[in-house]
Structure formats: C-alpha cells, structure tokens
Design a protein around this motif. Structure first.
Motif, PDB file in Angstrom:
ATOM      1  N   ILE A 260     -24.308 -16.898 -19.134  1.00 26.66           N
ATOM      2  CA  ILE A 260     -25.552 -16.793 -19.850  1.00 26.66           C
ATOM      3  C   ILE A 260     -25.698 -17.882 -21.182  1.00 26.66           C
ATOM      4  O   ILE A 260     -24.938 -18.429 -21.435  1.00 26.66           O
ATOM      5  CB  ILE A 260     -25.276 -15.253 -20.665  1.00 26.66           C
ATOM      6  N   ARG A 261     -27.098 -17.894 -21.530  1.00 21.43           N
ATOM      7  CA  ARG A 261     -27.472 -18.944 -22.347  1.00 21.43           C
ATOM      8  C   ARG A 261     -26.898 -18.624 -23.744  1.00 21.43           C
ATOM      9  O   ARG A 261     -26.307 -19.559 -24.737  1.00 21.43           O
ATOM     10  CB  ARG A 261     -28.787 -19.159 -22.436  1.00 21.43           C
ATOM     11  N   ARG A 262     -26.958 -17.331 -24.466  1.00 20.72           N
ATOM     12  CA  ARG A 262     -26.654 -17.094 -25.801  1.00 20.72           C
ATOM     13  C   ARG A 262     -26.052 -15.574 -25.766  1.00 20.72           C
ATOM     14  O   ARG A 262     -26.400 -14.428 -24.993  1.00 20.72           O
ATOM     15  CB  ARG A 262     -27.966 -17.155 -26.494  1.00 20.72           C
ATOM     16  N   ASN A 263     -24.974 -15.281 -26.714  1.00 16.36           N
ATOM     17  CA  ASN A 263     -24.607 -13.878 -26.731  1.00 16.36           C
ATOM     18  C   ASN A 263     -25.679 -13.114 -27.288  1.00 16.36           C
ATOM     19  O   ASN A 263     -26.314 -13.224 -28.202  1.00 16.36           O
ATOM     20  CB  ASN A 263     -23.376 -13.976 -27.657  1.00 16.36           C
ATOM     21  N   PRO A 264     -25.885 -11.757 -26.557  1.00 17.26           N
ATOM     22  CA  PRO A 264     -27.290 -10.928 -27.077  1.00 17.26           C
ATOM     23  C   PRO A 264     -26.599 -10.235 -28.275  1.00 17.26           C
ATOM     24  O   PRO A 264     -27.269  -9.438 -28.783  1.00 17.26           O
ATOM     25  CB  PRO A 264     -27.441 -10.279 -25.905  1.00 17.26           C
ATOM     26  N   CYS A 265     -25.257 -10.118 -28.542  1.00 19.09           N
ATOM     27  CA  CYS A 265     -24.723  -9.416 -29.600  1.00 19.09           C
ATOM     28  C   CYS A 265     -24.799 -10.018 -30.906  1.00 19.09           C
ATOM     29  O   CYS A 265     -24.227 -10.785 -31.537  1.00 19.09           O
ATOM     30  CB  CYS A 265     -23.157  -8.824 -29.325  1.00 19.09           C
ATOM     31  N   ARG A 266     -25.876  -9.653 -31.501  1.00 19.58           N
ATOM     32  CA  ARG A 266     -26.232 -10.263 -32.895  1.00 19.58           C
ATOM     33  C   ARG A 266     -26.685  -9.471 -33.990  1.00 19.58           C
ATOM     34  O   ARG A 266     -27.533  -9.940 -34.914  1.00 19.58           O
ATOM     35  CB  ARG A 266     -27.680 -11.474 -32.532  1.00 19.58           C
ATOM     36  N   ILE A 267     -26.015  -8.422 -33.881  1.00 20.60           N
ATOM     37  CA  ILE A 267     -26.203  -7.284 -35.018  1.00 20.60           C
ATOM     38  C   ILE A 267     -25.197  -7.593 -36.213  1.00 20.60           C
ATOM     39  O   ILE A 267     -23.928  -7.432 -36.148  1.00 20.60           O
ATOM     40  CB  ILE A 267     -25.964  -6.056 -34.578  1.00 20.60           C
ATOM     41  N   ARG A 268     -25.607  -7.939 -37.402  1.00 22.68           N
ATOM     42  CA  ARG A 268     -24.934  -8.527 -38.210  1.00 22.68           C
ATOM     43  C   ARG A 268     -24.098  -7.336 -38.963  1.00 22.68           C
ATOM     44  O   ARG A 268     -24.687  -6.133 -39.148  1.00 22.68           O
ATOM     45  CB  ARG A 268     -25.600  -8.983 -39.397  1.00 22.68           C
ATOM     46  N   GLY A 269     -22.770  -7.403 -39.222  1.00 29.41           N
ATOM     47  CA  GLY A 269     -21.861  -6.532 -39.448  1.00 29.41           C
ATOM     48  C   GLY A 269     -21.627  -5.314 -38.823  1.00 29.41           C
ATOM     49  O   GLY A 269     -20.863  -4.323 -38.891  1.00 29.41           O
TER      50      GLY A 269
END
Length: 391
Positions: A156-165
């Motif tokens: 995959i190009r980028r990790n979709p887990c991007r929720i801060r904290g």
C-alpha cells in the motif's frame, strides 16, 4: 463494444477512444508489462492527465504495482503475527485482539481497501460497543503496526491509520500496597507461596520470571537472584518456557537483606532439590501454575482487605514506588524491574551491580522501619500463622 481502429500515440503511453465515446489509457510499466487504466474517462484530456500522473510517479520512483494491494488483510495479519517472533503471551494477545476486535471488520478487505474513513468508523464503533478505551487503543496500535509493515512491503502507498493519539492508553492509577499490607498478603497466601509475594514486591520480579527460577539462580551469600528465563502460562494452560520478555529482563536482582531468612527457609522447605530444581512448585511437586495460584491470591487479597482490582502485578508497582522513595533513580528501578524500550535502554544501561546493592540496602532500611512502626500498633491477627521475618 470494442475500440475503434487506431489510437493516439504519445511520448508516454497511449490513449484511445471507444465507440461509446469514452476514452481509455494504457502504458508500459517498469517491469515491461502493459497496464491499462482501471476506469474509462469522459474526455481525451482526462485520459492524458491520468497518464501524466503515472509517468510522474514512475520518474519519482513512487510508482506501485496497482495489483500489489490486492492481498487479503486477514491472511496478511495472521502471517504478520507469526513472523514477529514475539514472546508467547504477546503473540496470544495479538491473536486475541485480531479475533475479537479487528478481523470482524476487516477480514474480507484487501489491504488497499482499508481507507482512513473505514479505520475511523471501525474505531468509533469499537469504542461505542465495548466502552474499553484501553483495549481499543491496543487494537488500533496493532492494526497500525500491521499496515505499516504493508507500507514497507510496498503493498500500500500510505498507512491509513492516521488518527492522532488513537493508540495512546491512559492507564488508571494503580493501587500501591503498604509494607504491612505486603506482609499480610504474604501471610495470607500461605507459607509455600509467601516468598513469591516478597519477590514480586521487592524484586520486583514478574510471576512468569519467578515460575522459571531455579536453585542455581539463587545466591544467599550475596542476596542475588539471576533472572535468565521465563515460563508464562498461556490461556490453554500450556507452560511456555523461553527467554525473558526482553533482553533487559536477563538480569541480576540484588534483594534487600531482610529477605534472607525468607529465602533460606523457602530453599530448605519448598524448592526442588538439585541445581536445576524449580524454586516454586505446588504441593504435589508440579511447576507453578497461574490458574491455581490465582485462587490463592484472590483469597489472600480478600483476607487482607485489598480491593478486587489489586493484581499480583501491582506488587511490581509497589516495588517501583518503594525503591524510588529509598533513593533509586529511574534507571535504577528500570534495571531492577527488567524493563526495556529503545529510549529507556540509553537511560538505565549504566546502573551497575554496586548501585543495585545500594538500592536494595535503602529498600531494606525502609521496610525494617515500616515494620517497627507497624509493630507498635495493636495487631489484629488472622489465623495465627507463624511469620518468619528478620535478617
């Protein structure tokens, strides 16, 4: 309906128009295969813009095989866990989090179908359904770690887990036992297991580390215990003998001198014979079992009046606190407890054996003083069991 004859040639790729009036585009990828756009375009300009974007990705070396992400998440995640080489208890935790919290939502998806909106929806649903913020944080960290590896694998190009904290746990403040409470727990748990309580508090040793201690690991003259291995018990009841939780777990622990009589008595009365003999065995000679000891611990906790949430592991927190109060630094307490992180390794690596003796000596003085103060108070005994204390 097939495309018309002829196609517009470009410096990179080609576009052609279908009889329907829509346009398609194709190109030769870096591996030599011809790739076609996954969708058709309304105009020739749209098709050429798409080709320009692909060409730019290739020139920047950002191009990714469009079929790479077509890997089932469940298969990839289970393989990921097996390849980590983590301790048995950690592997069991990962598998449980996947089974209960992650796979029910994502098991049917391919890696490239897991998007940031889907991750946000999943986390929101888990928090609302379980009400267990700590468990959801653990599950989120696990999902993020798996998908980070998928990113490294260029699936995959980028990790979709991007929720801060989202992966941060806010742990509740743990109960700290007093010295009299530790003594009372040791009395209540019974003579065969009382040393385990003391090693949990004043070592402070994990129960799985104590389960694998041998006679040869104990030196009464120097009051040291060598922690080499661990034997956690899995949910199946299997005793998983192996290395400690981390490299830092392999250590020498200098015990406070007030435990000398406890240690000597346990070796004389309860430990298996011979250098390889286990330090802790049951009445019938079987190795320590978390399940059977857990029943004794809960009864002892009730007798002493400790809250139901006070775990055996909280004795370690008690030990940390008392060591700090006796003058130990952060690096000293982390060495005693066998804790390890990359950051912490740089902090506590210089806490040597002599410093550990100083910490143990300070702990010894503190416990003796607390016992003297407690002895001046009216005693409410339970059961009349004989207590062996002193140097």
């Amino acid at each position: 309906m097939g495309p018309k004859k002829g196609k517009a040639m470009r410096r990179f790729g080609a576009v052609r128009r279908y009889r329907s009036g829509r346009w398609t585009a194709s190109y030769i990828d870096p591996t030599g295969l011809r790739r076609r756009a996954p969708d058709t375009f309304e105009t020739k300009s749209d098709a050429e813009i798409w080709l320009s974007q692909v060409e730019a990705d290739i020139s920047r070396k950002d191009w990714r095989d469009p079929d790479a992400g077509a890997v089932n998440f469940e298969e990839y995640a289970l393989k990921w866990v097996k390849e980590r080489g983590v301790a048995p208890l950690t592997e069991e935790l990962y598998e449980r989090l996947l089974r209960l919290h992650v796979l029910p939502t994502f098991e049917e998806y391919d890696l490239d179908e897991i998007t940031p909106p889907r991750v946000r929806e999943w986390r929101t649903e888990r928090l609302a359904t379980t009400g267990a913020a700590t468990t959801v944080a653990k599950s989120y960290r696990l999902l993020k770690a798996i998908l980070e590896t998928a990113t490294d694998d260029e699936l995959i190009r980028r990790n979709p887990c991007r929720i801060r904290g989202a992966g941060k746990e806010v742990a509740e403040e743990r109960e700290i036992a007093t010295v009299p409470q530790v003594d009372a727990l040791a009395d209540a748990v019974g003579p065969r297991w009382r040393l385990m309580v003391y090693l949990g508090a004043y070592g402070p040793l994990r129960p799985e580390e104590q389960a694998e201690l041998r006679r040869k690991d104990v030196d009464i003259d120097t009051m040291t215990i060598r922690v080499r291995k661990a034997a956690p018990e899995l949910s199946t009841g299997e005793r998983a003998e192996g290395p400690t939780k981390s490299e830092a777990g392999k250590r020498y622990v200098v015990l406070p001198a007030f435990l000398r009589a406890e240690l000597r008595r346990h070796l004389d009365w309860y430990a298996e014979r011979g250098p390889e003999g286990l330090l802790f065995v049951g009445e019938k000679g079987a190795p320590f079992r978390r399940s059977s000891f857990g029943r004794k611990w809960r009864r002892a906790r009730a007798v002493v009046g400790m809250p139901d949430g006070f775990r055996f592991y909280d004795l370690r927190h008690t030990g940390h606190t008392l060591s700090t109060r006796s003058g130990a630094t952060l690096k000293d307490t982390m060495v005693r407890a066998g804790q390890s992180t990359e950051r912490a390794a740089l902090i506590y690596q210089h806490s040597d054996r002599e410093r550990q003796k100083e910490v143990a000596s300070g702990l010894d003085k503190m416990v003796r003083a607390a016992r003297e103060r407690d002895a001046d108070q009216p005693e409410e005994g339970a059961g009349g069991a004989e207590v062996v204390r002193g140097a």
